[in-house]
Structures are given as structure tokens and as C-alpha cells.
Design a protein around this motif. Structure first.
Motif, PDB file in Angstrom:
ATOM      1  N   VAL A   4      -2.618 -11.480  -9.578  1.00  0.00           N
ATOM      2  CA  VAL A   4      -2.018 -10.185  -9.254  1.00  0.00           C
ATOM      3  C   VAL A   4      -1.356  -9.774 -10.914  1.00  0.00           C
ATOM      4  CG1 VAL A   4       0.020  -9.137  -8.422  1.00  0.00           C
ATOM      5  CG2 VAL A   4      -1.612 -10.571  -6.926  1.00  0.00           C
ATOM      6  N   SER A  53      -2.619  -6.739 -13.133  1.00  0.00           N
ATOM      7  CA  SER A  53      -1.569  -5.583 -13.247  1.00  0.00           C
ATOM      8  C   SER A  53      -1.195  -5.486 -14.707  1.00  0.00           C
ATOM      9  CB  SER A  53      -0.222  -5.955 -12.488  1.00  0.00           C
ATOM     10  OG  SER A  53      -0.347  -6.278 -10.868  1.00  0.00           O
ATOM     11  N   LEU A  83      -3.527   0.688   1.717  1.00  0.00           N
ATOM     12  CA  LEU A  83      -4.131  -0.274   0.851  1.00  0.00           C
ATOM     13  C   LEU A  83      -3.814  -1.672   1.660  1.00  0.00           C
ATOM     14  CD1 LEU A  83      -2.250   1.308  -2.157  1.00  0.00           C
ATOM     15  CD2 LEU A  83      -4.562   1.499  -1.614  1.00  0.00           C
ATOM     16  N   THR A  84      -4.471  -2.587   1.060  1.00  0.00           N
ATOM     17  CA  THR A  84      -4.238  -4.059   1.414  1.00  0.00           C
ATOM     18  C   THR A  84      -3.130  -4.357   0.755  1.00  0.00           C
ATOM     19  OG1 THR A  84      -5.509  -5.100  -0.465  1.00  0.00           O
ATOM     20  CG2 THR A  84      -6.664  -4.527   1.458  1.00  0.00           C
ATOM     21  N   GLN A 109      -3.639  -4.775  -3.034  1.00  0.00           N
ATOM     22  CA  GLN A 109      -3.561  -3.442  -3.739  1.00  0.00           C
ATOM     23  C   GLN A 109      -2.273  -3.119  -4.009  1.00  0.00           C
ATOM     24  OE1 GLN A 109      -6.579  -1.863  -1.031  1.00  0.00           O
ATOM     25  NE2 GLN A 109      -8.148  -2.244  -2.318  1.00  0.00           N
ATOM     26  N   SER A 110      -1.555  -2.993  -3.024  1.00  0.00           N
ATOM     27  CA  SER A 110      -0.289  -2.530  -2.977  1.00  0.00           C
ATOM     28  C   SER A 110       0.881  -3.179  -4.082  1.00  0.00           C
ATOM     29  CB  SER A 110       0.425  -2.595  -1.643  1.00  0.00           C
ATOM     30  OG  SER A 110      -0.163  -2.047  -0.599  1.00  0.00           O
ATOM     31  N   ILE A 166      -0.239  -4.814  -6.694  1.00  0.00           N
ATOM     32  CA  ILE A 166      -0.936  -4.469  -7.935  1.00  0.00           C
ATOM     33  C   ILE A 166      -0.561  -2.929  -8.378  1.00  0.00           C
ATOM     34  CG2 ILE A 166      -3.032  -4.337  -9.160  1.00  0.00           C
ATOM     35  CD1 ILE A 166      -4.363  -6.499  -7.554  1.00  0.00           C
ATOM     36  N   LEU A 167      -0.584  -1.989  -7.623  1.00  0.00           N
ATOM     37  CA  LEU A 167      -0.153  -0.677  -7.642  1.00  0.00           C
ATOM     38  C   LEU A 167       1.341  -0.624  -8.125  1.00  0.00           C
ATOM     39  CD1 LEU A 167      -1.184   2.023  -7.755  1.00  0.00           C
ATOM     40  CD2 LEU A 167      -0.322   2.403  -5.500  1.00  0.00           C
ATOM     41  N   SER A 209       1.887  -2.456 -11.660  1.00  0.00           N
ATOM     42  CA  SER A 209       1.020  -1.790 -12.610  1.00  0.00           C
ATOM     43  C   SER A 209       1.891  -0.495 -13.072  1.00  0.00           C
ATOM     44  CB  SER A 209      -0.254  -1.328 -12.139  1.00  0.00           C
ATOM     45  OG  SER A 209      -1.023  -2.521 -11.716  1.00  0.00           O
TER      46      SER A 209
END
Ligand SMILES: Nc1ncnc2c1ncn2[C@@H]1O[C@H](COP(=O)(O)OP(=O)(O)OP(=O)(O)O)[C@@H](O)[C@H]1O
Ligand SMILES: [Mg+2]
Lengths: 288, 261
Positions: free
Chosen positions: A79, A83, A153-154, A157-158, A160-161, A164
Motif C-alpha cells: 500500500v 501510494s 472501491l475495495t 483501493q480506498s 491507497i486513494l 496518495s
């Protein structure tokens, strides 16, 4: 003055002998310093362990269950790596936006930076984890199922979003400083050769700015590994999530938190070491 | 002396303001193919600004620049819209050599020279390398082609910069005090390269304080002061019997300081 080509040796050159002796002495002194600091660390660790053992702390439990937490290390690193890469891209465009004379680019980037820096990371995490699905549902209700999917989102994904977006905003300053650290003359030389702004950036400016940027991005990466603990709130099975899960189940909070903390600590030490090696190598990058 | 047909550079009534500072005050100049024009003048007279306007590193406030058929016009502090679209074409007509070299430190000597032909012009790599090696031989740096600039002297860096500019095959070379940042013992090697270029028929506009070079190589010397071209003529005339009192005063001071050979 006489010039000889014979290799200098301490025997033939008294100055060299004195210099070598001084260098050796200084090196020995530094080694002893380091050793002393190491001893202090060991003493502190011993005291800590002794204190914990007084408190019905169970090392057996730690050894039996550390494995479960250890399996989260890969997720934490994964992650963080993904990210930091996305954050670097965001930061690059953020920096370009801030340095640009285009009002749209400037507006978007300053808005992004202001919003992210002006709100807590925890709120951003909740917003992405809990807020986005809500938006998705409403879009579905409005009859845009495709668009709704984008907002679903999974956990990973959440996570990492969130990381980031957050780090991208903070790292904009790093990238801006890096781009500005490249001398004005380099921009002018590239422009005089007829390069477009994009060619100039890609071929001349970025490769030089990277030298300034990399060490700071390394620091951000090390910080992010620890901030990534926050994505455990989203149910990402990384170090903190796994430690927390066992700790609650068996009421072994100190044990599991210690395991998690130790793993983060080791990650940090290893990353710092890698970073210092990278920096040393980059210092010689232009030499042959 | 202007036996080479039409001028390749034609500047008309060029003005440049920096804020409230009126730096270029209506400059007009024609340069003919294969001509070497040397501009002299005291610090702050606008020499660099003039050269930088020619390749639009500075945008002129008003006036007209034409180089090899590419016309760029400015009025009221802005390039005219159709001129803006031609800005890069104009740039490609010129090659610029800066006082402080500005070689690319992250690239080797050879990479410095092939970079722009490949990236800007899309020249195939082998062809760019072949051409670059030829240019490096000309400036005497073929044996340094794989070295990074950090290992080179100022004179060598400046010769890379010259080769780098020549690789784009410009119509006019612009030199802005190319030897001013060099240790005295390194000036000669750069001037020698420039002299070779002049003998080969390269069109050059050179800003320099090297009066010996001006005397020997220039077809025409221009004295600039206060943002205007005060006086121009063949070097013999400018250096031996300048007409304008301002030119005379400038040269007198230079002779005093022992810089006029
Ligand atoms: N970017 C700029 N912004 C504001 N003023 C500038 C700028 N560039 C140059 N000037 C001013 O314009 C005037 C002319 O500068 P220019 O560099 O063209 O002179 P020069 O003849 O090249 O002098 P030198 O021999 O010192 O290089 C100077 O007063 C300078 O301070
Ligand atoms: Mg100047």
C-alpha cells in the motif's frame, strides 16, 4: 621543486604518515562513540522488557501470534509503495500547476493543496471509505450505474486513494522546490534549443530535479509507512488491522501493539538504511 | 561589403521595457549572410537583452524581428497572435551561446550535443551521433565525448555549448559574452573555435569585451549605449577613428585599462 613519479608511501613522506595516523585515530573515536550509543540502546531495551515482564506480559502469546501480524507487512509495504508512487505523480502535477502561468492549472492545484492540507487525514480516510459509497448509491438511484461503480472501491483501493491524495498535496512543495533548484540557465538553454515546455521538463529539468527530490520523497515514504496504519480503519488487512483484531479477540493489547510497533520500527530502520545508500549512490550520479 | 544579397536578420524599431526601465530604445539592424557582427558597449547598455530578444528568451515590448523569412512582431508589450505561433520557428533559426555555458550536467559531452536534434527535430540517433562527433572534432572535444561536464574546464564546457548550438544547424549564431566567465588562460581556445566558425562563413552576432577578437574577426563592430546602437562600422574605423563622442569615451577607457590589443 623536485617532482617524482614514485608512489607516495608513509615511509617516503612524513606528512602522509602523520595524516594517516590522524585519520585512523578519528575513525577509531567515531567507532567508539557509535558503540557507546549502541550499549545505551541495549540497556533501554532490556529495561523495557524487564518492566513488561513484571506486568503479566506474555512473551509466549507474542511468539505464537506474531506470525499473523507479520503477514500484514507485505500489505503495508505494498500500500505504501503504490501510494508514494501515485502521490509523486500528483505532487509533480501539483508543482507544475503552481509554477504554471495558466490560471486553470494554478487554480486546480492550489485548490487541491489547500483542501487536503486544511483537513485531517483521518477525516479524509472516513470521507473516502464512508462518503464515496454514499455518493455511489445516490448516483445509482439517479440512474448512473456506471458512474456509481467508479465510486465503489475495495478496501485497498480506498486506502491507497486516501494516502496518495494526502501525501500528494504535501509533497507538492518538495517537487516545486526540486524544480526550482534547477538553475534558470538550464531552462533557457533548453528553450534556446527550441524545446517545448514538455520536452524541457522531461529531458532536462526533471532528471536534474530528481536528485534534489529523491531524498525528501524517501522521508515521506518512511512517514507514510506509519500513516498507513490509518487505513486499518477501512478494513485493509495490514499490520495494524491484524494486530488490533487479535488484541481485541484475546484482550492482549500490549502484546499485539508491541508486535505491530516493532514491525513498523524495523520497516523504518530498513527504509532509512536503503535511503542513505540510495543518496550516496546518487551523489556520484554525474561522475564517471 | 554586403555582397551576400538580402539580409538574413532584419530588426526594426525594437523596444524592450522591464517594468519602468526602458532598456532597448528602438533598435534597427540588418545582418547579412556570413557576416560577423560584434556588439560592444558598457555594462547595462542592453546588449544581452537585445540578443535575448532575437530568440525570444525575452519578449520584445514592440518592434519587428525577421530571421531567414520568419517574422515576429510585438506591439504594446505583447507578441501579435500569429507571431506567437511562429515563436519556436524563430528560435530554431538561432543558436545561442551563454556567458555561463549552461551545459546539461546530467548528460555526457556527446549527449549534450545530440539531445536537441533527436528530441526537437526527430533526427535518427545514428545520424545525430555522426553529426555530433563531427562537431566535437571541430571544437576539439572528440576525446571527451563520454565525459560528464563536471569533469571539464570552463573552456571545454563552452566549446560543448557551441557544438550543441551548431548541431541544430541554426542560420545565425548568437554569442553573449562567451568568454567572460572563463579564466584568462582558457579564453583563447574558445575564441579560436569562434574564429574558425567565422572563417567557415557562419553568420554570427557576438557580444564581447574581447576587443582583439572584434578587431580581427568582425566584419562590422557596433557600439551600443543606453539601449540604442550608437555607431557602427568596420573594426578599423570604429577602433581607430570613432565618430561619436560616446564611442570615443568608451574606447578611451578601454585603452586605459589595457584591454584593447
Ligand atoms: N529580467 C530583467 N528584469 C529587469 N531588469 C532587467 C532584466 N534583465 C536586464 N535588466 C536590466 O536591463 C538593463 C540592460 O541589461 P543587459 O543585461 O541587457 O545589459 P548588458 O549590456 O548585457 O550588460 P553586461 O555587459 O553587464 O552584460 C540593465 O539595467 C539590467 O539591470
Ligand atoms: Mg550582458
Amino acid at each position: 621543486m623536485e617532482v617524482t613519479n614514485a608512489p607516495l608511501s608513509p615511509e617516503s613522506d612524513p606528512d602522509l604518515a602523520v595524516g594517516l595516523a590522524l585519520v585512523r585515530k578519528a575513525r577509531r573515536a567515531r567507532l567508539i562513540e557509535t558503540a557507546k550509543v549502541g550499549v545505551v540502546w541495549l540497556v533501554l531495551l532490556a529495561l523495557l522488557t524487564a518492566g513488561l515482564l513484571q506486568l503479566r506480559f506474555s512473551p509466549q502469546y507474542v511468539f505464537q501470534h506474531a506470525d499473523f501480524v507479520l503477514r500484514g507487512v507485505g500489505t503495508t509495504i505494498g500500500v505504501s509503495v503504490v501510494s508514494i508512487l501515485i502521490a509523486s505523480v500528483l505532487a509533480l502535477f501539483g508543482a507544475l500547476g503552481r509554477l504554471s502561468r495558466n490560471p486553470i492549472a494554478q487554480g486546480i492545484s492550489s485548490f487541491y493543496i489547500s483542501v487536503i492540507r486544511g483537513t485531517p487525514l483521518l477525516i479524509q480516510v472516513y470521507f473516502i471509505y464512508l462518503g464515496l459509497p454514499q455518493i455511489g448509491q445516490q448516483l445509482k438511484a439517479l440512474g448512473y450505474p456506471q458512474l456509481a461503480n467508479v465510486f465503489t472501491l475495495t478496501e485497498i483501493q480506498s486506502g491507497i486513494l486516501a494516502l496518495s491524495l494526502n501525501y500528494g498535496a504535501y509533497m507538492t512543495e518538495i517537487f516545486r522546490a526540486g524544480l526550482q533548484a534547477v538553475g534558470h540557465g538550464q531552462y533557457e538553454a533548453a528553450a534556446a534549443l527550441g524545446m517545448t515546455r514538455w520536452q524541457m521538463l522531461r529531458r532536462i529539468i526533471l532528471p536534474q530535479a530528481i536528485r534534489v527530490i529523491i531524498p525528501d520523497v524517501g522521508n515521506q515514504f518512511i512517514a507514510m509507512q506509519k500513516d498507513s496504519a490509518l487505513v486499518s480503519l477501512m478494513g485493509v488487512w495490514e499490520i495494524t488491522f491484524r494486530a488490533n483484531r487479535l488484541a481485541r479477540k484475546d484482550s492482549r493489547f500490549i502484546e499485539m501493539l508491541l508486535v505491530a510497533a516493532t514491525l513498523y520500527w524495523i520497516l523504518t530502520i530498513v527504509s532509512s538504511w536503503l535511503q542513505s545508500r540510495l543518496e550516496k549512490r546518487m551523489a556520484h550520479a554525474y561522475e564517471r | 561589403m554586403h555582397t551576400n544579397g538580402n539580409p538574413i536578420v532584419r530588426v526594426q524599431n525594437l523596444h524592450k521595457w522591464f517594468g519602468l526601465l526602458h532598456v532597448l530604445r528602438g533598435i534597427s539592424l540588418e545582418v547579412y549572410p556570413q557576416e560577423v557582427v560584434v556588439i560592444i558597449g558598457r555594462s547595462g547598455s542592453g546588449k544581452s537583452t537585445f540578443l535575448r530578444c532575437l530568440n525570444l528568451l525575452e519578449e520584445p515590448t514592440s518592434g519587428r524581428i525577421e530571421i531567414d523569412g520568419i517574422v515576429v512582431e510585438a506591439a504594446n508589450g505583447e507578441l501579435l497572435p500569429e507571431s506567437r505561433a511562429r515563436a519556436r520557428d524563430l528560435r530554431l533559426k538561432t543558436g545561442m551561446v551563454f556567458q555561463d555555458f549552461n551545459v546539461f550536467p546530467h548528460k555526457t559531452t556527446l549527449e549534450n550535443v545530440i539531445e536537441a536534434p533527436i528530441v526537437v527535430k526527430g533526427v535518427p540517433k545514428e545520424q545525430a551521433v555522426e553529426k555530433a562527433r563531427e562537431l566535437l572534432r571541430k571544437v576539439g572535444l572528440l576525446d571527451k565525448q563520454d565525459v560528464h561536464p563536471i569533469r571539464l574546464s570552463g573552456g571545454q564546457k563552452q566549446r560543448i555549448a557551441i557544438a550543441r548550438a551548431l548541431a541544430m544547424e541554426p542560420k545565425v549564431m548568437l554569442f553573449d559574452e562567451p568568454t567572460s566567465a572563463l579564466d584568462p588562460e582558457l579564453i583563447g581556445e574558445v575564441l579560436a573555435v569562434m574564429k574558425d566558425l567565422a572563417l567557415e562563413g557562419t553568420t554570427m552576432i557576438v557580444v564581447t569585451h574581447e576587443m582583439g577578437f572584434a578587431h580581427e574577426v568582425a566584419d562590422r563592430v557596433i557600439y551600443m549605449e543606453g539601449g540604442v546602437l550608437v555607431e557602427e562600422g568596420p573594426p578599423d574605423q570604429i577602433f581607430t577613428c570613432p565618430q561619436d563622442p560616446r564611442t570615443r569615451q568608451f574606447l578611451a577607457r578601454i585603452i586605459e585599462s589595457g584591454r584593447l590589443v
